[in-house]
Design an enzyme around this catalytic site. Structure first.
Site, PDB file in Angstrom:
ATOM      1  N   MET A 237     -26.111 -43.896   1.496  1.00  0.00           N
ATOM      2  CA  MET A 237     -25.992 -44.866   0.407  1.00  0.00           C
ATOM      3  C   MET A 237     -25.595 -46.231   0.986  1.00  0.00           C
ATOM      4  SD  MET A 237     -24.779 -42.743  -2.893  1.00  0.00           S
ATOM      5  CE  MET A 237     -23.029 -42.725  -2.600  1.00  0.00           C
TER       6      MET A 237
ATOM      7  N   LEU B 227     -22.913 -48.778   6.064  1.00  0.00           N
ATOM      8  CA  LEU B 227     -22.882 -47.876   7.223  1.00  0.00           C
ATOM      9  C   LEU B 227     -21.651 -48.122   8.092  1.00  0.00           C
ATOM     10  CD1 LEU B 227     -26.643 -47.995   8.383  1.00  0.00           C
ATOM     11  CD2 LEU B 227     -25.566 -46.498   6.678  1.00  0.00           C
TER      12      LEU B 227
ATOM     13  N   ASP C 244     -19.229 -46.057  11.547  1.00  0.00           N
ATOM     14  CA  ASP C 244     -19.494 -45.327  12.795  1.00  0.00           C
ATOM     15  C   ASP C 244     -19.866 -43.861  12.563  1.00  0.00           C
ATOM     16  OD1 ASP C 244     -19.107 -47.614  14.175  1.00  0.00           O
ATOM     17  OD2 ASP C 244     -17.131 -47.085  14.986  1.00  0.00           O
ATOM     18  N   GLY C 245     -19.427 -43.298  11.432  1.00  0.00           N
ATOM     19  CA  GLY C 245     -19.834 -41.925  11.101  1.00  0.00           C
ATOM     20  C   GLY C 245     -21.344 -41.861  10.884  1.00  0.00           C
ATOM     21  N   HIS C 246     -21.878 -42.840  10.144  1.00  0.00           N
ATOM     22  CA  HIS C 246     -23.337 -42.889   9.948  1.00  0.00           C
ATOM     23  C   HIS C 246     -24.039 -43.130  11.279  1.00  0.00           C
ATOM     24  CE1 HIS C 246     -22.038 -44.349   5.790  1.00  0.00           C
ATOM     25  NE2 HIS C 246     -22.774 -43.293   5.514  1.00  0.00           N
TER      26      HIS C 246
ATOM     27  N   GLY D 236     -23.279 -35.516   7.452  1.00  0.00           N
ATOM     28  CA  GLY D 236     -21.919 -35.397   7.968  1.00  0.00           C
ATOM     29  C   GLY D 236     -21.184 -34.237   7.310  1.00  0.00           C
TER      30      GLY D 236
ATOM     31  N   GLN E 174     -21.381 -30.828  -0.140  1.00  0.00           N
ATOM     32  CA  GLN E 174     -22.737 -31.397  -0.200  1.00  0.00           C
ATOM     33  C   GLN E 174     -23.630 -30.778   0.866  1.00  0.00           C
ATOM     34  OE1 GLN E 174     -23.793 -35.740  -0.725  1.00  0.00           O
ATOM     35  NE2 GLN E 174     -23.927 -35.688   1.485  1.00  0.00           N
TER      36      GLN E 174
ATOM     37  N   ARG F  36     -15.812 -45.873   1.504  1.00  0.00           N
ATOM     38  CA  ARG F  36     -14.809 -46.284   0.512  1.00  0.00           C
ATOM     39  C   ARG F  36     -13.484 -46.702   1.162  1.00  0.00           C
ATOM     40  NH1 ARG F  36     -17.535 -41.980  -2.598  1.00  0.00           N
ATOM     41  NH2 ARG F  36     -18.270 -42.852  -4.573  1.00  0.00           N
TER      42      ARG F  36
HETATM   43  O1  PAF Z   1     -23.795 -38.503   1.372  1.00  0.00           O
HETATM   44  C1  PAF Z   1     -24.376 -39.467   0.813  1.00  0.00           C
HETATM   45  O2  PAF Z   1     -24.310 -40.616   1.258  1.00  0.00           O
HETATM   46  C2  PAF Z   1     -25.185 -39.215  -0.446  1.00  0.00           C
HETATM   47  O3  PAF Z   1     -24.604 -38.239  -1.240  1.00  0.00           O
HETATM   48  C3  PAF Z   1     -26.664 -38.882  -0.148  1.00  0.00           C
HETATM   49  C4  PAF Z   1     -26.792 -37.590   0.624  1.00  0.00           C
HETATM   50  C5  PAF Z   1     -27.304 -40.017   0.626  1.00  0.00           C
HETATM   51  C6  PAF Z   1     -27.422 -38.715  -1.475  1.00  0.00           C
HETATM   52  O4  PAF Z   1     -27.378 -39.870  -2.239  1.00  0.00           O
END
Ligand code: PAF
Length: 292
Positions: A43, A46, A48-50, A160, A166, A200
């Site tokens: 989403m 971004l 460092d985890g991303h 992650g 999730q 966040r």
């Molecule tokens: O983990 C996230 O950033 C969101 O839940 C995802 C997987 C991109 C779905 O919108």
């Protein structure tokens, strides 16, 4: 997690696609060249985890696709969709540095055109934990991830482990719907003091930030207790809850679950996870540790 051969990077300049048709055409062309597409859905905002997910994707694919879409259907009416952090220029710079080939940047109308009415529901895994505090959240997540997979057509997708529920739910969805996609989970990336990275975290005041460290401290202490022989789920979770209640504003849940299927456990007699959601200031944070 299966090990993958390190692939030589095949770099071109960063391409952006705004519509599902453009994105799918890009993927079709890559697949026609027998290139393996690795995909990291996000989403945005971004951190460092991303970047760790992107680097893993770079290693596992000939082509690396990133999506940035703040998915409205996974936010409840009183949640933070409106103020969710957005930083497109910063995200594109990070994406380029991490070796991303294509960024899918749809808007809401492109993902949910008028008349859209199909959703994906993963039943049991969506109940409890974050599913209890965020009704409808996981229908939004499963639906958007299913759509993104159909549009991007990756061979492998990387997520992650911070969003542990999730990840379990997406693994289940892929199996249940026979999607030919390998799902890879990567360990949570943390600040030096233990705080799990999250988009966040930028909402935390300096006092919130200090108090938020109690989350990973409480979880690491539970893992240490497990390593010293404690196996009772109620004692492990009540220690975590006790430590959190003195520090954060609200503890939404502390749960000890089977790490594979997320069934509640009374005793840690198999690989397990303790997962928490708490509120610090106005910010909801989640974290977890695995053990066993
Ligand atoms: O983990 C996230 O950033 C969101 O839940 C995802 C997987 C991109 C779905 O919108």
């Amino acid at each position: 997690m299966t090990d993958a051969p390190t692939r030589p990077p095949v770099r071109q300049s960063l391409v952006t696609c705004a519509t599902p048709d453009e994105m799918s055409a890009w993927s079709r062309a890559a697949r026609a060249r027998s290139e393996r597409i690795a995909f990291v859905p996000t989403m945005g905002a971004l951190h460092d985890g991303h970047v760790a997910l992107l680097r893993e994707g770079r290693r596992r694919g000939d082509r690396l696709a990133l999506s940035i879409f703040v998915n409205p259907t996974q936010f409840g009416p009183s949640e933070d969709l409106g103020r969710y952090p957005r930083d497109l220029p910063g995200d594109l710079a990070r994406a380029s540095d991490a070796g991303v080939d294509v960024v899918f940047l749809p808007d809401r109308a492109a993902m949910y055109p008028p008349g859209h009415q199909t959703t994906v529901q993963v039943q049991e895994l969506a109940s409890g934990m974050c599913g209890a505090g965020r009704p409808g959240h996981f229908v939004g997540v499963a639906t958007v991830v299913c759509k993104l997979f159909n549009i991007v057509q990756p061979e492998v997708a990387i997520f992650g482990e911070k969003d542990f529920q999730q990840l379990a739910l997406i693994r289940r969805m892929v199996r249940d719907l026979n999607m030919p996609i390998e799902i890879v989970g990567l360990p949570t990336v943390r600040e030096p003091d233990g705080l799990a990275l999250s988009s966040r975290n930028r909402f935390l005041s300096s006092d919130d930030r200090t108090r938020a460290v109690s989350i990973s401290r409480a979880l690491f202490a539970a893992r240490a207790r497990f390593e010293s022989g404690e196996r009772d789920a109620a004692r492990l979770t009540s220690d975590v809850r006790g430590a959190l209640e003195g520090a954060v504003d609200r503890v939404e849940y502390v749960e000890l679950r089977d790490a594979q299927d997320l069934r509640p456990l009374d005793a840690v007699d198999r690989p397990a996870v303790i997962a928490v959601a708490v509120h610090v200031g106005g910010t909801r944070l989640i974290d977890n540790v695995r053990f066993g």
